[in-house]
Scaffold this motif. Sequence first.
Motif, short mmCIF file in Angstrom:
data_model
loop_
_atom_site.label_atom_id
_atom_site.label_comp_id
_atom_site.label_asym_id
_atom_site.label_seq_id
_atom_site.Cartn_x
_atom_site.Cartn_y
_atom_site.Cartn_z
N ALA A 1 -1.96 8.78 -2.54
CA ALA A 1 -1.99 9.37 -0.66
C ALA A 1 -1.03 10.28 -1.46
O ALA A 1 0.18 9.75 -2.26
N ARG A 2 -0.63 11.31 -1.51
CA ARG A 2 0.71 12.16 -1.48
C ARG A 2 1.33 12.36 -0.85
O ARG A 2 1.99 13.46 -1.39
N ALA A 3 1.00 12.35 0.45
CA ALA A 3 1.78 13.29 1.86
C ALA A 3 1.35 11.45 3.28
O ALA A 3 0.26 11.44 2.59
N GLU B 1 -15.60 13.99 -3.78
CA GLU B 1 -15.55 13.50 -5.77
C GLU B 1 -14.68 15.28 -5.97
O GLU B 1 -14.17 15.34 -6.73
N ARG C 1 -8.49 8.51 -4.31
CA ARG C 1 -7.10 8.82 -5.39
C ARG C 1 -6.04 8.40 -4.09
O ARG C 1 -5.98 8.36 -3.01
N ASP D 1 -3.62 9.54 7.63
CA ASP D 1 -3.81 8.42 6.25
C ASP D 1 -5.24 8.73 5.29
O ASP D 1 -4.50 9.17 3.95
N VAL E 1 -3.77 16.31 7.96
CA VAL E 1 -3.26 15.05 7.76
C VAL E 1 -1.39 15.67 8.56
O VAL E 1 -0.73 14.70 8.62
N ALA F 1 -11.37 15.70 -4.15
CA ALA F 1 -10.81 15.23 -3.90
C ALA F 1 -9.06 15.35 -4.41
O ALA F 1 -8.02 14.54 -4.51
N ASP F 2 -8.84 16.39 -5.53
CA ASP F 2 -8.04 16.10 -6.05
C ASP F 2 -7.13 17.39 -5.74
O ASP F 2 -6.02 17.74 -6.31
N ARG F 3 -7.90 18.37 -5.06
CA ARG F 3 -6.89 19.15 -4.20
C ARG F 3 -6.05 18.83 -2.30
O ARG F 3 -6.08 20.07 -1.95
N VAL F 4 -6.51 17.43 -1.58
CA VAL F 4 -6.07 17.26 -0.96
C VAL F 4 -5.30 16.50 -0.84
O VAL F 4 -5.08 15.07 -1.73
N PRO F 5 -4.35 16.22 -0.16
CA PRO F 5 -3.21 15.38 -0.01
C PRO F 5 -3.27 13.62 0.41
O PRO F 5 -2.52 12.69 -0.11
N VAL F 6 -4.62 13.66 0.76
CA VAL F 6 -4.90 11.94 1.05
C VAL F 6 -5.99 11.48 0.80
O VAL F 6 -7.12 12.27 0.16
N PRO F 7 -6.29 10.23 0.54
CA PRO F 7 -7.74 9.63 0.00
C PRO F 7 -8.72 10.31 0.89
O PRO F 7 -8.54 9.96 1.82
N ARG G 1 1.04 -0.71 -0.16
CA ARG G 1 0.05 0.07 0.31
C ARG G 1 0.97 0.93 0.32
O ARG G 1 0.21 2.28 -0.90
N ARG H 1 1.73 8.78 5.92
CA ARG H 1 2.55 7.18 5.65
C ARG H 1 2.43 6.45 4.37
O ARG H 1 3.32 5.51 4.38
N PHE H 2 1.15 6.95 3.24
CA PHE H 2 0.89 5.95 2.83
C PHE H 2 1.50 6.53 1.22
O PHE H 2 1.36 6.35 0.38
N LYS I 1 -1.61 13.57 11.82
CA LYS I 1 -0.96 11.98 10.90
C LYS I 1 -2.15 11.28 10.94
O LYS I 1 -1.77 10.04 10.39
N LEU J 1 -7.72 1.84 3.30
CA LEU J 1 -6.56 2.83 2.11
C LEU J 1 -5.87 3.40 3.65
O LEU J 1 -4.73 4.33 2.66
N GLY J 2 -5.64 3.29 4.73
CA GLY J 2 -4.06 3.98 5.48
C GLY J 2 -4.42 3.23 6.95
O GLY J 2 -5.76 2.38 7.32
N GLN J 3 -3.95 3.46 7.84
CA GLN J 3 -3.99 3.07 9.08
C GLN J 3 -4.71 3.98 10.35
O GLN J 3 -4.93 3.77 10.71
N THR J 4 -4.57 4.95 9.47
CA THR J 4 -5.55 5.92 10.80
C THR J 4 -6.20 6.63 9.09
O THR J 4 -5.70 7.11 7.98
#
Lengths: 248, 248, 248, 248, 248, 248
Positions: free
Chosen positions: D220-222, E188, D218, E174, E168, E191-197, D85, D224-225, E172, E106-109
């Motif tokens: 992650a761009r920042a 939707e 999308r 994810d 984020v 989505a493209d303006r933020v660094p995580v899913p 991931r 842990r992932f 922290k 999609l992440g741990q947190t």
Amino acid sequence: MRILLVNPNTSADMTERMVATASAVLDPGVELVGITATRGMPYIASRAEAAVAGSLTLEMIAENQQGADAIVIAAYGDPGLIAARELFDVPVTGMAEAAMLTACMLGQTFSVVTFSRTLTAWYEDAVRLAGLDARCAGIRVPDASFQSVATVQHELEGELVKLIDEVVARDKADVVILGGAPLTGLAERIADRVPVPLVDPVSAAVGQAQLLARLKVRPARAGRFARPGAKPAVGLSPALGAWIEHRD
Amino acid sequence: MRILLVNPNTSADMTERMVATASAVLDPGVELVGITATRGMPYIASRAEAAVAGSLTLEMIAENQQGADAIVIAAYGDPGLIAARELFDVPVTGMAEAAMLTACMLGQTFSVVTFSRTLTAWYEDAVRLAGLDARCAGIRVPDASFQSVATVQHELEGELVKLIDEVVARDKADVVILGGAPLTGLAERIADRVPVPLVDPVSAAVGQAQLLARLKVRPARAGRFARPGAKPAVGLSPALGAWIEHRD
Amino acid sequence: MRILLVNPNTSADMTERMVATASAVLDPGVELVGITATRGMPYIASRAEAAVAGSLTLEMIAENQQGADAIVIAAYGDPGLIAARELFDVPVTGMAEAAMLTACMLGQTFSVVTFSRTLTAWYEDAVRLAGLDARCAGIRVPDASFQSVATVQHELEGELVKLIDEVVARDKADVVILGGAPLTGLAERIADRVPVPLVDPVSAAVGQAQLLARLKVRPARAGRFARPGAKPAVGLSPALGAWIEHRD
Amino acid sequence: MRILLVNPNTSADMTERMVATASAVLDPGVELVGITATRGMPYIASRAEAAVAGSLTLEMIAENQQGADAIVIAAYGDPGLIAARELFDVPVTGMAEAAMLTACMLGQTFSVVTFSRTLTAWYEDAVRLAGLDARCAGIRVPDASFQSVATVQHELEGELVKLIDEVVARDKADVVILGGAPLTGLAERIADRVPVPLVDPVSAAVGQAQLLARLKVRPARAGRFARPGAKPAVGLSPALGAWIEHRD
Amino acid sequence: MRILLVNPNTSADMTERMVATASAVLDPGVELVGITATRGMPYIASRAEAAVAGSLTLEMIAENQQGADAIVIAAYGDPGLIAARELFDVPVTGMAEAAMLTACMLGQTFSVVTFSRTLTAWYEDAVRLAGLDARCAGIRVPDASFQSVATVQHELEGELVKLIDEVVARDKADVVILGGAPLTGLAERIADRVPVPLVDPVSAAVGQAQLLARLKVRPARAGRFARPGAKPAVGLSPALGAWIEHRD
Amino acid sequence: MRILLVNPNTSADMTERMVATASAVLDPGVELVGITATRGMPYIASRAEAAVAGSLTLEMIAENQQGADAIVIAAYGDPGLIAARELFDVPVTGMAEAAMLTACMLGQTFSVVTFSRTLTAWYEDAVRLAGLDARCAGIRVPDASFQSVATVQHELEGELVKLIDEVVARDKADVVILGGAPLTGLAERIADRVPVPLVDPVSAAVGQAQLLARLKVRPARAGRFARPGAKPAVGLSPALGAWIEHRD
């Protein structure tokens, strides 16, 4: 009914103040008797001091338990609480435990607000011992310093009111416990100036002791809290030694 | 290097046996000095007794710390451990804590196997204090009874070996700690008859004390474990009173 | 006694520095042998890299275990630690685990201070794996950047000292672990400038490995850490494949 | 849409069976492509084997990710899941995690029922990794033995049905997960003979992968992932080395 | 296949918006039917309101369950979720639970970002109910106020994007869940303006409901989620009373 | 002082019995007024029923709160407890919560012993809601069946006494709570036949309510338990609707 309030500190005036404050929760006909340590320190603040006080508390109870329907350990941090519950047959409450359990009926999270940073490690232990980590929103202390534990609740009154506001806003505390015997009585004075319920620990501990006595619960005869079997003991205080050796 | 082994029980022969067993983990040139309580009980088994012993342990350390590079509290259950760490400046280890932390490097879960049911509540407290609940697979005791703590490890040897097998099969323990000073030395004797690694607590505690001394860690000057400020103390043992009042 | 230090990174100079630093905790007569990965990355920093390194660590141990009394996985984060403990019969320690367990004997909470934000997710995993969440006060990184892992401990020395002060004041850490092989040796240099004990992970891991070897614990013959049965293996490194297939 | 099912075991027939079973949850128009490891072991059962498989999984994904909208790691225990991931930009699901999270929507507690005791330590790790300890009622295995993983679901069918009854009665499981690729397809066959809902892990994992792809999250761009920065890598499989070095 | 989306608020336009947004995750041939409460409040925000809504939700399902293959409780906080799962035989998902479980892949947190402080206590309950405390990095609200729940996602769009960045960096997280029905559709757009899913809860809940229906899990016939036995009921809504009395 | 006991079941005789039993803990001069639900079920046993009862409880309090100094929700499981605490300004206690917190002052672990298996899931929720998982040694039910909730405490008296012995021996419970309104009064009758303290929940809840009223705590004006702002409400019971809309 007779409730024994055991102050393991050597400050008799603090014992008096606690007895006076807690009397407000007593039914008519209940006697509250305060006793003060003759050995030890004027005010326990560290865990090393609490370890010494735990042993003193057992001595004091052994000497004075006769005729008591319930016992209150009157130092926030509850030195010797579990040991006393195991050793003696009357119900025993402690200020920290009783305050926290009472707070749990007034909200989901409580914060403890106290006056000196050196107390916090001991107070954290009390949270952990009670298994209430998930309900404690924090233990907080104002930045300001003070002159004497006898007057600290007046010296820091304004700071503490402000800190309670912060604790509600930042830590999301639903209830605030005013931790430490020197703050006894402050809750009543500032209750209308803060946005959440306050718990006065000695009132909670005496009220809970009274309730346990009313519920007429029998002492444990099996398991972790049954009285330990007789055992030889050398060099302890006479009453405690006698009780441990079952010479009672 | 000099390590002080403090036995808060009054049984001098147990002190000797612990010193003899633990010597196997010492480097040449390390001296291990055992001291035995002169007040208290021959063998602490309950939490009330442990509360008394916690205070005695502090007295014993205050009197004997001079020249020690590390201190071992030699009763499984570690009376006074946190208090001693706070109060004194040398590293302090305890048998329960050291055994459990050592066990954590030999598997994911450990069980504590001991010889008397009255010990279990105290041993559970040690697990909780260390925050190792998630790694403890249980505290177990054989059903059989015994004559004396001096000989219990021989009397119950067969039962304990069988219990260890059960603990591995049923509780899925990866490692077994033989809890309680009276079992000192048993691990070495039965190690080849059981299917998982065994930990002998006093060897672990002395070994860890030696390691902490080797690591030359400095004492805390801030936070929970910085030495508390000077405070008046009345009626305590001379050395402990002097140390609390900073008359050292 | 012979201890094998396995560095799953490809940087031989880091292996040398770790061997040099850790030698201070060794008894005379104990040999510490460092080996360096020949495949992989110069410095593991992410969990994907750690997954690759876990497999490499097993290969390196399979090839070099002959004659070792204990093994140290010399990357903070401990790639392959549980797998190695399961697969091989000698005691295995890891830098993160050993540092944290050692810290638990010096205070109630520890913080890990390291030099790069990308390491923190991996270090958090190590806390969780050890079940020590309740004792970890945080994992912290200075804001400053650096040129090279070879010199980072000198480049950021001032920043790290300052950060340790903050970690003690804000996170209430009782002990600080300097996480990451590139900080090896820094603890000794700054110990007198910070207010709490410091733990140097490689010294802790080597010291613990030495203690486990001294305790002469037997390998598990049942349960989670018994060696897995023979199994066909295709395309692995010769020594690891042979060990998995029990061709040893 | 194209979903890649990565089997880190070397058994191609198991890959086929998983693809066949999981197809029942796919929308028309979704393609499920199974790939089988060419290095490693026929069936991973220990955590040492899983550590090796974690690395193989990354190699397999690096080589085959082109054009995939989601990836399924098709071994219960999820070797390399977190690493994958972190490293790759498509959603990745694992059989254990997906089965447990799906089970959480069908009841409050789930049990995992599997066929071999050696698997349980690995499966416990998956529970802990997901932070779902409080919802897992246990991991259970029948006492009976079996001939081959290829036929185990038929050999033990009766035992497993009986065990599920026990798990519901004794452990109070609300849902049962049939753990391990060799049990793929069994859920459908026995669903009407057991008193609680069953989860088939590969169906859950493929279904969740399809859902994640549908949600168009999308990468992650920042944090842990986010994909780790480029880093030199020596001696790894060509595709994995290239991806780690950002030569893609 | 037919999925019933039950909105326990009285705002029909919100129901419509949720149905429209969630349709994107549906397979062709799946019908999503939204129903809106006719009693209660336009928008539930407190836990007292949620307690009332829990009862209303059961009424609405009892009346409309006929022919549904799965049910979605369409209020973030999931009023009546456990009760509905116990009482009815079709799979039931809730927006909060489904969003959190989806986020776990999609992440741990994950953090929950919402628009009003009064919602947070309820959302915290949902985390605790799911046993996901260890994976929740926080529940956060922008400081800005807004005019109406109908337009809040547009009014606060900029603030929410900024808050996600903070969440984020500082907490922290994810993954971020946009909590509360009024934010439906925002994910939707930003989505493209933020660094995580980002997770859109109603899409997750409908997607998971569809998956559960696809998995063809049988309803529980034993344990916590078996349908309760028939019981007399007075004064409840006709359909709910009939179902409780087993007059169906 | 006036305490309102709200029974959300429709059984008026159970209300009477609870009022009679709990009167033993009241101070002279405290009035205890019992009210019984007119809608709902004769005896709530499942969580679906509890969800309905939660809403009914709020209706009953809204209608009857005038003049009450404290309120007791008189169904073990505490339907609507948190909601009522949020919505109303007087202290509110619940039987399960009060019994558990009271038990925490009599030992370290408590077990709940009740009479019907269908109750246990609900009772477990009460443990979790209070955050007391670590102190609950289990929830246990005798195997025997019974004729009617009105007489169950007599029908199963022998079985329950025997079960308490088992719970002490096997689960290591220090205290036992007799869960469920139908067991009201049993504690007093069997107290001398069991080896640990018993808690009668309605006595604990009324005693705690009396104590909270005595402590004169102010209602929260901020945070999770401040009364929610006015909000339009359609189709609710007149008193509850008026209170939610702030028409009081």
